[in-house]
Design an enzyme around this catalytic site. Structure first.
Site, PDB file in Angstrom:
ATOM      1  N   GLY A 116       0.863  -1.177   0.000  1.00  0.00           N
ATOM      2  CA  GLY A 116       0.000   0.000   0.000  1.00  0.00           C
ATOM      3  C   GLY A 116       0.894   1.219   0.000  1.00  0.00           C
ATOM      4  O   GLY A 116       0.614   2.222   0.640  1.00  0.00           O
TER       5      GLY A 116
ATOM      6  N   ASN B 280      -4.881   0.284  16.097  1.00  0.00           N
ATOM      7  CA  ASN B 280      -4.427   1.636  16.417  1.00  0.00           C
ATOM      8  C   ASN B 280      -2.938   1.583  16.732  1.00  0.00           C
ATOM      9  O   ASN B 280      -2.522   0.881  17.649  1.00  0.00           O
ATOM     10  CB  ASN B 280      -5.201   2.161  17.632  1.00  0.00           C
ATOM     11  CG  ASN B 280      -4.971   3.636  17.873  1.00  0.00           C
ATOM     12  OD1 ASN B 280      -4.058   4.239  17.294  1.00  0.00           O
ATOM     13  ND2 ASN B 280      -5.776   4.229  18.728  1.00  0.00           N
ATOM     14  N   PHE B 281      -2.138   2.320  15.964  1.00  0.00           N
ATOM     15  CA  PHE B 281      -0.697   2.311  16.199  1.00  0.00           C
ATOM     16  C   PHE B 281      -0.207   3.551  16.950  1.00  0.00           C
ATOM     17  O   PHE B 281       0.991   3.670  17.194  1.00  0.00           O
ATOM     18  CB  PHE B 281       0.051   2.201  14.865  1.00  0.00           C
ATOM     19  CG  PHE B 281       0.065   0.819  14.295  1.00  0.00           C
ATOM     20  CD1 PHE B 281       1.051  -0.097  14.671  1.00  0.00           C
ATOM     21  CD2 PHE B 281      -0.900   0.407  13.401  1.00  0.00           C
ATOM     22  CE1 PHE B 281       1.073  -1.380  14.143  1.00  0.00           C
ATOM     23  CE2 PHE B 281      -0.889  -0.874  12.868  1.00  0.00           C
ATOM     24  CZ  PHE B 281       0.091  -1.769  13.237  1.00  0.00           C
TER      25      PHE B 281
ATOM     26  N   HIS C  89     -12.850  17.001  19.619  1.00  0.00           N
ATOM     27  CA  HIS C  89     -12.476  16.802  18.214  1.00  0.00           C
ATOM     28  C   HIS C  89     -12.887  17.993  17.356  1.00  0.00           C
ATOM     29  O   HIS C  89     -13.706  18.819  17.769  1.00  0.00           O
ATOM     30  CB  HIS C  89     -13.149  15.541  17.667  1.00  0.00           C
ATOM     31  CG  HIS C  89     -12.487  14.270  18.094  1.00  0.00           C
ATOM     32  ND1 HIS C  89     -12.746  13.665  19.319  1.00  0.00           N
ATOM     33  CD2 HIS C  89     -11.554  13.485  17.481  1.00  0.00           C
ATOM     34  CE1 HIS C  89     -12.009  12.559  19.417  1.00  0.00           C
ATOM     35  NE2 HIS C  89     -11.281  12.425  18.332  1.00  0.00           N
TER      36      HIS C  89
ATOM     37  N   THR D 162      -7.865  -2.718   8.088  1.00  0.00           N
ATOM     38  CA  THR D 162      -8.991  -3.057   8.965  1.00  0.00           C
ATOM     39  C   THR D 162      -9.763  -4.273   8.432  1.00  0.00           C
ATOM     40  O   THR D 162      -9.410  -4.854   7.411  1.00  0.00           O
ATOM     41  CB  THR D 162      -9.969  -1.869   9.051  1.00  0.00           C
ATOM     42  OG1 THR D 162     -10.365  -1.522   7.719  1.00  0.00           O
ATOM     43  CG2 THR D 162      -9.301  -0.680   9.711  1.00  0.00           C
TER      44      THR D 162
ATOM     45  N   LYS E 177       1.719   3.451  -2.123  1.00  0.00           N
ATOM     46  CA  LYS E 177       1.361   4.710  -2.769  1.00  0.00           C
ATOM     47  C   LYS E 177       0.215   5.432  -2.063  1.00  0.00           C
ATOM     48  O   LYS E 177      -0.115   6.570  -2.390  1.00  0.00           O
ATOM     49  CB  LYS E 177       0.984   4.453  -4.232  1.00  0.00           C
ATOM     50  CG  LYS E 177       2.204   4.082  -5.069  1.00  0.00           C
ATOM     51  CD  LYS E 177       1.820   3.859  -6.518  1.00  0.00           C
ATOM     52  CE  LYS E 177       2.993   3.314  -7.331  1.00  0.00           C
ATOM     53  NZ  LYS E 177       2.547   2.465  -8.469  1.00  0.00           N
ATOM     54  N   GLY E 178      -0.398   4.750  -1.093  1.00  0.00           N
ATOM     55  CA  GLY E 178      -1.449   5.412  -0.309  1.00  0.00           C
ATOM     56  C   GLY E 178      -0.797   6.490   0.560  1.00  0.00           C
ATOM     57  O   GLY E 178       0.419   6.511   0.744  1.00  0.00           O
TER      58      GLY E 178
ATOM     59  N   VAL F 109      -1.097   6.935   3.814  1.00  0.00           N
ATOM     60  CA  VAL F 109      -0.518   6.323   5.011  1.00  0.00           C
ATOM     61  C   VAL F 109       0.774   5.602   4.651  1.00  0.00           C
ATOM     62  O   VAL F 109       1.804   5.759   5.310  1.00  0.00           O
ATOM     63  CB  VAL F 109      -1.524   5.334   5.641  1.00  0.00           C
ATOM     64  CG1 VAL F 109      -0.866   4.524   6.745  1.00  0.00           C
ATOM     65  CG2 VAL F 109      -2.731   6.096   6.178  1.00  0.00           C
TER      66      VAL F 109
ATOM     67  N   LYS G 126     -16.542  15.858  12.659  1.00  0.00           N
ATOM     68  CA  LYS G 126     -16.699  14.479  13.106  1.00  0.00           C
ATOM     69  C   LYS G 126     -18.176  14.115  13.173  1.00  0.00           C
ATOM     70  O   LYS G 126     -18.991  14.876  13.691  1.00  0.00           O
ATOM     71  CB  LYS G 126     -16.065  14.331  14.484  1.00  0.00           C
ATOM     72  CG  LYS G 126     -15.881  12.891  14.905  1.00  0.00           C
ATOM     73  CD  LYS G 126     -15.001  12.787  16.138  1.00  0.00           C
ATOM     74  CE  LYS G 126     -14.827  11.338  16.525  1.00  0.00           C
ATOM     75  NZ  LYS G 126     -14.224  10.530  15.457  1.00  0.00           N
TER      76      LYS G 126
END
EC number: 1.17.1.8
Lengths: 240, 240, 240, 240
Positions: free
Chosen positions: A3, A100-101, A128, A73, A5-6, A8, A132
């Protein structure tokens, strides 16, 4: 990187390249061959792809004895069972799957769980940006549930409220009050407030940009090989 | 001091005695004669007594040209009008009546009013001990109303919440969200949060003991004589 | 209760009497006979007395198989060794000696230690009333040392400061920066701030009155019997 | 927009285009003709260019009766005098020059000044990313100086510190203590803490991205025409 090129993926590649003790070997995205990883003798692959391809990726990586760190996910119980089965045939291979990292987020949840039994009162305030859609946030709801579980058998937080305006006391999540602030200029923030006679303890997490997962991914890349088999969440790496 | 044996009165007497520039002359409580103040040439009397006696006290003080600083509650419009009438006959006499002498609380409300028009978003979080009966607190509700008034004509704070749990977004006070935390180990605390593109401004007030009214009372004692007639609230003394 | 007439002792007795699951048996102060505890079949004695008498107290309690929870100071290595020797002769007796019973303070130090390795940056800000003689506070200095120890081998927190005013960057305690705020209206507060890419984690402890040790003492009273021998600090009771 | 291709200029153009009540007319950068503004009947020009060209820009704008909002730096007393002279010949023209357009930063400095006289104690804590070269920050030093000026004649904040480690009590800026935290994961944050008997007031400003000047620039664009002549700073627009 799977992944690569995404958004993240690109951020993680940058992080790997900036780290003195890690070497970036290969980036694979839709259409590229997974054999790029075996060709480059890659030891650990990070997968931030899509639920529709992640299982094929994992099958390939495990079969080839490449360790995997997965942020994609969609891991149902069935998928987890399948991964375990593949791993049982390759006792040296290690896979870490985490929802969750962000180390700060994970630690604050852990600390909240640890502290939960020792205070009379506990509430959660999450803050937030105003775009949201859900209130409370998923993290806040999960934190409240972990706290409620840790307090099982203890009395609820004391609360003498008898008059007021609807909503003032927040949402009730398994007996723990959760308040959701929405404010321009914020990103993602959470406070867990504990109180007892004469003192309070506050655990606050502020996440102000989308790259806060990078240190946790790098931590996982460095240590996944030490944990053959399946690891879920980065908590076990934090030695709490 | 009028109400000198009450808890509040005793605390104020201590404060006066500790101040280099003030001299304590006389303490009067139920049963004592008001003439003690004229006998001692008292210049300023502080009244923390009871709605049932405060009007008689004020009548006496004004007639004798003694300035008054009043923290006693129960001042209706009629009572205020009566005080003004008495004062009109004594142009040098000065009376200051205030519902709240805590300088931090008064300033935070003023600042909230001043800032209100310049931010996209605003919310209030108040945090108190768990024995409090009302939620939100009277101060928080009043702060929210002052903010709403200052924002008249402006759009409401943006909020994309579409799913969630009841109460998460707090109480709606004239369009301003107010959240009430109740926690052992707290006393009385309030945060007003303002946000706009890329920045937030937070005004926080913490009151941790019942003597926080003392500096405001002493400020009023020092300056009441400069303002003949009736002054309501300590705001005018703060030169904002 | 040993030291029952002291301020601390009296507060603990109140706490015991308010707890449904505990029964107050006897209070002993200077001049009273320790036999009051054996006469009343007391199971646990809390000692907040003085270094000059605490060793005699412990000798008596251990010999009589009464568990002890001790907040009295002055425990040198020799004294600790002596207590251990007495206990070795009474394998069922349990003694817990702790320098700090405030659960929030103890937990925040533990969490700081646990988090220390996982963030690039860490600093400590402590805030106290202006009558405090030492800066930084003993707790802040100890927290910084625990953090420094946990980070052994890791690089120091990054800091590009090249110009400025002396003192702006705080005190250097084993490589960890500590800042001391002194402010009227405060009691005792501490923040440990951790930061890494895109996120920060803050552990804040606020202690606003002198009774914050009570819940920790009661926790120790409830659980000391489960830990025969000597326990130092309440940390082992917190199951971290 | 003057300096339309710069990062700041581009961000402001975006802000203007997103605002319902403003119309973007023309962007000019190095090499473009200023006459683009007269050709398009532009009413207000925002200048974020360079000290080497800003004076020529202002001369042109004033001569043509176009109002100017200026964020370019380098305005010495001589330059200010020159601008005033040009304006005296064009009584309808309005120029606003400001060193800081972040409304939250400006308000927090104003509030700090207003509150300064009413509290026994005041300290400043500023927190920034670890790449910052100066400590304390320019804003914190300026805030401390404004506070010190407002407190002229009052005693310094009380401080009983007698033992400690160098630097713990921060930098001394005109008698006001300033503490500088440097932490990965932060951007630019500042707290001004005021305290008096039993209460504290905290004014906190958080700036988490570089676009926080936009709302202040738009505010100036909207209101500059109401203030013919020269205005320095956005404070006068905030009606404090």
């Amino acid at each position: 990187m799977l992944g690569a090129k995404g958004k993240v993926g690109a951020t993680i590649v940058e992080g790997v390249e900036a780290a003195d003790d890690l070497t970036f070997t290969a980036g694979v995205d839709a259409g590229d061959a997974l054999s790029l990883f075996t060709d480059t003798d890659t030891q650990v692959v990070v997968d931030f792809t899509h639920p529709s391809v992640v299982m094929d990726n994992l099958k390939f990586l495990i079969e080839n004895g490449i360790h995997a760190v997965v942020g994609t996910t969609g891991f149902t119980d069935e998928r987890i069972a399948q991964v375990r089965q593949w791993l049982s045939a390759k006792p040296d291979a290690a896979v870490l799957i985490a929802p969750n990292f962000a180390i700060g987020a994970v630690l604050s949840m852990q600390f909240a769980k640890q502290a939960a039994r020792f205070f009379e009162s506990v509430e959660v305030v999450e803050l937030h940006h105003p775009h949201k859609a859900d209130a409370p946030s998923g993290t806040a709801a999960r934190t409240a549930r972990l706290i409620a579980e840790a307090r099982k058998g203890l009395p609820l937080s004391p609360d003498a409220t008898s008059t007021g305006i609807d909503g003032a006391r927040g949402a009730d999540v398994d007996g723990v009050r959760v308040h959701s602030v929405r404010l321009a200029g914020l990103v993602a923030h959470q406070e867990v407030l504990f109180g007892t006679q004469g003192e309070t303890l506050t655990i606050r997490h502020d996440s102000i940009d989308r790259t806060s997962f990078v240190p946790g991914v790098l931590l996982a890349v460095r240590h996944v090989a030490e944990r053959p088999g399946l690891t879920v969440g980065i908590e076990p790496l934090l030695d709490l």
